[in-house]
Design a protein around this motif. Structure first.
Motif, PDB file in Angstrom:
ATOM      1  N   GLU A 164       0.816  -1.213   0.000  1.00  0.00           N
ATOM      2  CA  GLU A 164       0.000   0.000   0.000  1.00  0.00           C
ATOM      3  C   GLU A 164       0.853   1.269   0.000  1.00  0.00           C
ATOM      4  O   GLU A 164       0.398   2.341   0.383  1.00  0.00           O
ATOM      5  N   THR A 184      -1.233  -5.140   4.426  1.00  0.00           N
ATOM      6  CA  THR A 184      -2.312  -5.900   3.798  1.00  0.00           C
ATOM      7  C   THR A 184      -1.813  -7.309   3.538  1.00  0.00           C
ATOM      8  O   THR A 184      -0.620  -7.498   3.296  1.00  0.00           O
ATOM      9  N   GLN A 186      -3.067  -8.950   1.090  1.00  0.00           N
ATOM     10  CA  GLN A 186      -3.567  -9.166  -0.272  1.00  0.00           C
ATOM     11  C   GLN A 186      -2.649  -9.995  -1.167  1.00  0.00           C
ATOM     12  O   GLN A 186      -3.098 -10.935  -1.822  1.00  0.00           O
ATOM     13  N   ARG A 207      -0.380   0.600   9.716  1.00  0.00           N
ATOM     14  CA  ARG A 207      -0.219   1.776   8.867  1.00  0.00           C
ATOM     15  C   ARG A 207       0.473   2.874   9.660  1.00  0.00           C
ATOM     16  O   ARG A 207      -0.067   3.358  10.659  1.00  0.00           O
ATOM     17  N   GLU A 209       0.531   5.873   9.591  1.00  0.00           N
ATOM     18  CA  GLU A 209      -0.095   7.100   9.104  1.00  0.00           C
ATOM     19  C   GLU A 209      -0.046   8.155  10.195  1.00  0.00           C
ATOM     20  O   GLU A 209      -0.499   7.915  11.302  1.00  0.00           O
ATOM     21  N   LEU A 217      -6.237   4.124  12.902  1.00  0.00           N
ATOM     22  CA  LEU A 217      -5.424   3.442  13.897  1.00  0.00           C
ATOM     23  C   LEU A 217      -4.107   3.103  13.199  1.00  0.00           C
ATOM     24  O   LEU A 217      -4.080   2.990  11.977  1.00  0.00           O
ATOM     25  N   TYR A 220      -4.708  -2.153  13.029  1.00  0.00           N
ATOM     26  CA  TYR A 220      -6.131  -2.484  13.006  1.00  0.00           C
ATOM     27  C   TYR A 220      -6.338  -3.902  12.520  1.00  0.00           C
ATOM     28  O   TYR A 220      -5.427  -4.525  11.973  1.00  0.00           O
ATOM     29  N   GLU A 224      -9.774  -9.602   4.898  1.00  0.00           N
ATOM     30  CA  GLU A 224      -9.537  -9.545   3.455  1.00  0.00           C
ATOM     31  C   GLU A 224     -10.001 -10.823   2.774  1.00  0.00           C
ATOM     32  O   GLU A 224      -9.949 -11.907   3.357  1.00  0.00           O
ATOM     33  N   TYR A 329      -1.327  -2.465  -8.004  1.00  0.00           N
ATOM     34  CA  TYR A 329      -1.855  -3.796  -8.358  1.00  0.00           C
ATOM     35  C   TYR A 329      -3.269  -3.732  -8.936  1.00  0.00           C
ATOM     36  O   TYR A 329      -3.863  -4.750  -9.266  1.00  0.00           O
ATOM     37  N   GLU A 352     -14.873   5.492   4.448  1.00  0.00           N
ATOM     38  CA  GLU A 352     -14.529   4.255   3.732  1.00  0.00           C
ATOM     39  C   GLU A 352     -14.431   3.078   4.689  1.00  0.00           C
ATOM     40  O   GLU A 352     -13.686   3.120   5.657  1.00  0.00           O
ATOM     41  N   ILE A 353     -15.171   2.023   4.393  1.00  0.00           N
ATOM     42  CA  ILE A 353     -15.035   0.805   5.201  1.00  0.00           C
ATOM     43  C   ILE A 353     -14.384  -0.335   4.424  1.00  0.00           C
ATOM     44  O   ILE A 353     -13.805  -1.231   5.017  1.00  0.00           O
ATOM     45  N   ILE A 354     -14.499  -0.277   3.086  1.00  0.00           N
ATOM     46  CA  ILE A 354     -13.865  -1.323   2.268  1.00  0.00           C
ATOM     47  C   ILE A 354     -13.130  -0.693   1.097  1.00  0.00           C
ATOM     48  O   ILE A 354     -13.607   0.263   0.493  1.00  0.00           O
ATOM     49  N   GLY A 355     -11.960  -1.256   0.785  1.00  0.00           N
ATOM     50  CA  GLY A 355     -11.265  -0.929  -0.453  1.00  0.00           C
ATOM     51  C   GLY A 355     -11.065  -2.226  -1.213  1.00  0.00           C
ATOM     52  O   GLY A 355     -10.584  -3.204  -0.650  1.00  0.00           O
ATOM     53  N   ARG A 359      -7.540  -7.248 -10.014  1.00  0.00           N
ATOM     54  CA  ARG A 359      -6.082  -7.134  -9.965  1.00  0.00           C
ATOM     55  C   ARG A 359      -5.454  -7.082 -11.356  1.00  0.00           C
ATOM     56  O   ARG A 359      -5.888  -7.795 -12.273  1.00  0.00           O
ATOM     57  N   GLY A 400     -11.855  -2.806   7.022  1.00  0.00           N
ATOM     58  CA  GLY A 400     -11.337  -2.473   8.351  1.00  0.00           C
ATOM     59  C   GLY A 400     -12.393  -2.808   9.398  1.00  0.00           C
ATOM     60  O   GLY A 400     -13.447  -2.173   9.454  1.00  0.00           O
TER      61      GLY A 400
HETATM   62  O1  4AD Z   1      -8.139   0.615   1.265  1.00  0.00           O
HETATM   63  P1  4AD Z   1      -7.022  -0.193   1.860  1.00  0.00           P
HETATM   64  O2  4AD Z   1      -5.710   0.458   2.037  1.00  0.00           O
HETATM   65  O3  4AD Z   1      -6.899  -1.480   0.908  1.00  0.00           O
HETATM   66  C1  4AD Z   1      -5.990  -2.472   1.040  1.00  0.00           C
HETATM   67  O4  4AD Z   1      -5.178  -2.587   1.924  1.00  0.00           O
HETATM   68  C2  4AD Z   1      -6.178  -3.574   0.033  1.00  0.00           C
HETATM   69  N1  4AD Z   1      -4.878  -4.216  -0.190  1.00  0.00           N
HETATM   70  C3  4AD Z   1      -7.196  -4.550   0.550  1.00  0.00           C
HETATM   71  C4  4AD Z   1      -7.441  -5.705  -0.388  1.00  0.00           C
HETATM   72  O5  4AD Z   1      -7.877  -5.472  -1.501  1.00  0.00           O
HETATM   73  N2  4AD Z   1      -7.179  -6.910   0.053  1.00  0.00           N
HETATM   74  O6  4AD Z   1      -7.488  -0.783   3.249  1.00  0.00           O
HETATM   75  C5  4AD Z   1      -8.659  -1.565   3.345  1.00  0.00           C
HETATM   76  C6  4AD Z   1      -9.520  -1.097   4.483  1.00  0.00           C
HETATM   77  C7  4AD Z   1     -10.032   0.335   4.363  1.00  0.00           C
HETATM   78  O7  4AD Z   1     -11.155   0.414   3.539  1.00  0.00           O
HETATM   79  C8  4AD Z   1     -10.351   0.666   5.804  1.00  0.00           C
HETATM   80  O8  4AD Z   1     -11.602   0.124   6.169  1.00  0.00           O
HETATM   81  C9  4AD Z   1      -9.285  -0.090   6.556  1.00  0.00           C
HETATM   82  O9  4AD Z   1      -8.786  -1.094   5.696  1.00  0.00           O
HETATM   83  N3  4AD Z   1      -8.187   0.793   6.952  1.00  0.00           N
HETATM   84  C10 4AD Z   1      -8.001   1.270   8.199  1.00  0.00           C
HETATM   85  N4  4AD Z   1      -8.681   1.075   9.342  1.00  0.00           N
HETATM   86  C11 4AD Z   1      -8.239   1.700  10.453  1.00  0.00           C
HETATM   87  N5  4AD Z   1      -7.146   2.482  10.501  1.00  0.00           N
HETATM   88  C12 4AD Z   1      -6.409   2.715   9.374  1.00  0.00           C
HETATM   89  N6  4AD Z   1      -5.327   3.476   9.430  1.00  0.00           N
HETATM   90  C13 4AD Z   1      -6.837   2.075   8.157  1.00  0.00           C
HETATM   91  N7  4AD Z   1      -6.364   2.068   6.895  1.00  0.00           N
HETATM   92  C14 4AD Z   1      -7.203   1.288   6.186  1.00  0.00           C
END
Ligand code: 4AD
Ligand code: MG
Length: 429
Positions: A164, A184, A186, A207, A209, A217, A220, A224, A329, A352-355, A359, A400
């Motif tokens: 990521e 991840t 993934q 993360r 971040e 967080l 977390y 996946e 990816y 955002e709850i899902i990404g 691929r 997440g």
């Molecule tokens: O959107 P993200 O970064 O996607 C991925 O990591 C992909 N590789 C997932 C995949 O396709 N297998 O993260 C996915 C989700 C986000 O939508 C969010 O819900 C959660 O992870 N997330 C966090 N939750 C809490 N704290 C953070 N810092 C988060 N960053 C992402």
């Protein structure tokens, strides 16, 4: 007589015997009578200790025992409309298992103080209900994957790939080699679909971040899933089915927790497929019409995500983000400018709850994008092998857990969706 749980004692009839153990939740005394509310994992009940009804020694212990002391109590059940749950116990035996010192947490405390004392604050009723809801939610999610014939797998959390992006990765020295805490799973899930086809996992993700928001967080729980032969649209169908199942099941199975947390089960019952899908470019247009200064290529912040779900009762998907704004990816769409991806945004501004995405299968395209991010291409050789040996179209997503819980439990801050939150300035206790 065996110890019973408070939830069962509450159901007993007038005059029946009861034996419980737990912790002193509240206490007040008026000389010869002490009112002690006891809590266990299942609830609270008021007990009444009367000087005349027990031994002197026991009464002294009851007087001395402060809040959070652990106790064992026997007595008889009586109806009392004023008591929580409508029942109380008249105590005949009182034993202190562990006397508590003066409990540091009193009614009004700062957020920082409560975080410093998180190991004690997790005993609070709110956090208890949140943790119960989380446990039940995880059980429901697992049930859904079982019923839909997915294999649960156990990928590694130590990795050499920053899938990521290098900017938010925690790195550490792994016996002289640079390694990362996984952002991840993934890439490992992608490797596993070539034998198992449908896989899912639940792991911690990390993360680094710096963003100090209500939704971030640094550690977390990441759910996946990855599936072979699946395109982006089918991937969205899978996600909306999962989320709808979770909402429906929680509405049915977690009534007590929802009520305590102030979430109306009706809000969850309306969550059914299909969810609205809007393209990134239309989302930008919509935001501009709402007065936001945002252009093609920009990322959404919390205010944008909130505006996009205004008036929505269910989550929505935003799809087809610009290539440059998403990870290496993701499969490039036929238009060459966007990727086959979708972010699921929760209603009420929870964000955002899902990404998820389909691929990319073209190795050169991935290398080009990785180089732009300054990644070490060598570390991705194994991943490119997946394209070299019988590649198939495939898609997946990451959810997440704490983000989902925030929405469902109506939490103001993501720190309360996890017992020991890891935040930019906090890794203690
Ligand atoms: O959107 P993200 O970064 O996607 C991925 O990591 C992909 N590789 C997932 C995949 O396709 N297998 O993260 C996915 C989700 C986000 O939508 C969010 O819900 C959660 O992870 N997330 C966090 N939750 C809490 N704290 C953070 N810092 C988060 N960053 C992402
Ligand atoms: Mg994302």
């Amino acid at each position: 007589m065996k110890f019973e749980k408070i939830k069962d004692v509450i159901k007993k009839e007038e005059g029946q015997k009861a034996k419980i153990r737990g912790w002193i939740y509240r206490k007040r005394s008026s000389g010869k009578i002490i009112f002690i509310v006891i809590r266990d994992s299942t609830g609270i009940i008021q007990t009444i200790v009367e000087k005349e009804k027990i031994s002197n020694e026991e009464f002294k212990k009851a007087e001395k025992a402060l809040i959070e002391s652990s106790v064992e109590i026997e007595g008889t059940v009586h109806e009392d409309k004023r008591a929580p749950g409508g029942k109380e116990i008249h105590v005949t035996k009182f034993n202190v298992v562990g006397f508590a010192q003066d409990f540091p947490i009193t009614e009004y405390q700062s957020v920082e103080f409560l975080l410093d004392n998180r190991h004690l604050w997790i005993r609070s009723r709110k956090l208890t209900e949140v943790m119960k809801l989380k446990a039940k939610m995880l059980r429901i999610i697992r049930r859904w994957f079982d019923e839909n014939d997915f294999y649960e797998v156990t990928p590694s959390v130590i990795t050499t790939n920053a899938a990521e992006g290098g900017a938010t990765v925690f790195s550490f020295d792994y016996f002289g080699q640079e390694a990362f805490l996984s952002q991840t799973a993934q890439m490992y899930l992608e490797a596993l679909i070539f034998s198992l086809e449908n896989v899912w996992c639940l792991t911690p993700s990390f993360r680094a971040e710096k963003s100090r928001t209500r939704r971030h967080l640094t550690e977390y729980w990441h759910l996946e899933a990855e599936e072979a032969w699946l395109n982006n649209e089918e991937n969205m169908k899978l996600q909306e089915e999962l989320i709808s199942y979770v909402c429906q099941s929680i509405a049915k199975e977690c009534k007590d927790e929802l009520e305590f947390l102030g979430r109306d089960p009706k809000d969850l019952k309306i969550v059914e497929p299909p969810f609205k899908r809007i393209k990134y470019k239309d989302a930008i247009k919509m935001l501009n019409e709402k007065g936001f200064d945002i252009k093609w290529g920009d990322d959404f912040g919390a205010p944008h995500e909130k505006a996009l779900v205004e008036g929505e009762e269910k989550p929505i998907f935003v799809t087809h983000f610009p290539v440059e704004s998403k990870a290496f990816y993701m499969k490039i769409s036929p238009d060459g400018k966007t990727v086959e991806c979708a972010d699921m945004l929760a209603p009420e501004g929870y964000g955002e709850i899902i990404g998820g995405s389909e691929r990319e299968e073209n190795i050169d395209s991935m290398i080009e994008r990785l180089k732009k991010d300054g990644a070490n291409i060598k570390n991705y050789e194994w991943y490119f092998d997946l394209r070299r040996y019988g590649s198939v179209p495939h898609s997946g997503f990451g959810l997440g857990i704490e983000r989902l819980l925030c929405w469902i439990a109506k939490l103001e801050h993501i720190r309360d969706a996890t017992p020991f939150p890891r935040l930019v300035r906090r890794a203690y206790p």
